[in-house]
Motif scaffolding. Structure first.
Motif, short mmCIF file in Angstrom:
data_model
loop_
_atom_site.label_atom_id
_atom_site.label_comp_id
_atom_site.label_asym_id
_atom_site.label_seq_id
_atom_site.Cartn_x
_atom_site.Cartn_y
_atom_site.Cartn_z
N ARG A 1 10.66 53.22 43.21
CA ARG A 1 10.38 51.70 43.72
C ARG A 1 8.92 51.42 42.93
O ARG A 1 8.03 51.49 43.56
N CYS A 2 9.47 51.04 41.70
CA CYS A 2 8.05 51.49 40.66
C CYS A 2 8.18 50.07 39.34
O CYS A 2 9.48 50.94 38.91
N GLN A 3 7.40 49.14 39.06
CA GLN A 3 7.44 48.87 37.99
C GLN A 3 6.84 49.26 36.59
O GLN A 3 6.16 49.13 36.12
N TRP A 4 8.09 50.37 36.31
CA TRP A 4 6.66 51.48 34.70
C TRP A 4 6.55 50.21 33.93
O TRP A 4 5.91 50.82 33.21
N ARG A 5 7.20 49.33 33.79
CA ARG A 5 7.19 49.23 32.33
C ARG A 5 5.87 47.90 32.33
O ARG A 5 5.17 47.59 31.04
N GLY A 6 5.11 48.01 33.31
CA GLY A 6 3.72 47.54 33.71
C GLY A 6 2.58 48.79 33.69
O GLY A 6 1.29 48.49 33.23
N ILE A 7 3.05 49.38 33.40
CA ILE A 7 1.82 51.34 33.37
C ILE A 7 1.46 51.33 32.01
O ILE A 7 2.30 51.95 31.34
N ALA A 8 1.07 50.85 31.66
CA ALA A 8 0.39 51.43 30.10
C ALA A 8 -0.18 52.64 29.42
O ALA A 8 -0.30 53.55 30.69
#
Length: 300
Positions: free
Chosen positions: A18-25
């Motif tokens: 459950r993680c928004q990977w697209r927001g992790i640079a």
């Protein structure tokens, strides 16, 4: 161990994240690759996968050999791998073995085993003088040879009721409470698995403490202290599962101090989140288990 720049490989076998990977640079030029068991691919956010990962590799079973082969192919294509990570309880051991194989930083397989084997972590807690329910490993060969004798040994150690559970698992999977001697004899008679343990049943509320262990600061940061809305044992039966954050006060302070004692008793980890579960019973805190990952079941 390597600190060279390179790509990131994320492993996912049985537990969707459950993680928004697209927001992790990521740093410029670095790619993130997801290796995922095909059976859970449809449970992941397709948009997040497309935006958060350069490549998604669905496999028919994620194992050491298949992932090692994939990493070798990435390196051969000029994509050196700098880190291998997971938040899947069932992938932690594999992740440690692959890091060791490729000379990458991370806990050794022996160290991570203490965080995935509930008997090993219980022994570590006892050596540190922490209160924990009595537990014992179960031997299916002894149980098959004499179920009655096996039941007597388990009862002598753990009493009744007691908890039967796998030594390595998450989300209360295959955990059950045995309440009578007849049930216990029946479980011993049908015991086939060699990874089960029995544990004293201690009633009470279950608390948890999540920490971040950083190599940059050398410090341990408490991320969250909370109490489960329901005992985790009820999770598999469909009961409402969540948590209530602890307010500043004596209980929160005691839990954070207990967390410090637990982590001091276990192999030292860095750049990792830990999830400790503790029982409150009779005015005391009892160690239940600790994981080298963030909590699951969306409790935090």
């Amino acid at each position: 161990m390597s600190r060279m720049p390179g790509d990131q490989v994320i492993l996912l076998g049985r537990q969707p994240f459950r993680c928004q990977w697209r927001g992790i640079a990521l740093a410029p030029g670095v790619e993130r690759h997801l290796v995922v068991d095909r059976r859970i691919l449809d449970r992941l956010d397709a948009v997040d996968l497309a935006r958060g990962f350069s490549n998604v590799y669905p496999l028919d079973g994620v194992d050491d050999a298949s992932v090692a082969d994939l990493i070798d192919r990435l390196v051969a294509r000029g994509r050196p791998v700098a880190s291998i990570a997971t938040n899947d309880e069932y992938m932690l051991g594999m992740c440690a073995r692959l890091q060791e194989r490729h000379g990458l930083e991370g806990p050794s397989p022996a160290d991570i085993a203490v965080f995935t084997d509930k008997m090993a972590m219980k022994h570590a807690a006892l050596r540190a003088g922490l209160r924990t329910p009595v537990g014992m490993a179960l031997n299916p060969h002894e149980a098959a040879a004499d179920p009655q004798a096996c039941a007597r040994r388990v009862f002598k150690a753990c009493g009744l009721p007691l908890v039967l559970k796998p030594r390595s698992s998450a989300n209360s999977l295959d955990v059950e409470v045995v309440r009578t001697s007849e049930e216990l004899v029946g479980r011993c008679r049908t015991l086939r698995r060699d990874d089960l343990m029995a544990e004293e049943f201690v009633p009470g509320g279950v608390l948890f403490c999540d920490s971040l262990l950083s190599s940059t600061t050398g410090e341990r940061t408490t991320l969250m202290t909370a109490m489960y809305a329901q005992p985790p044992l009820r999770y598999r039966s469909g009961s409402c599962h969540g948590s209530q954050t602890l307010a500043d006060g004596p209980l929160k302070a005691r839990l954070e101090m207990f967390n410090d004692r637990v982590l001091a008793a276990l192999p030292a980890l860095t750049d990792r989140v830990t999830h400790l579960e503790v029982l409150e019973h009779g005015g005391e805190l009892w160690f239940l288990e600790v994981a080298a990952r963030a909590p699951g079941a969306e409790v935090a």
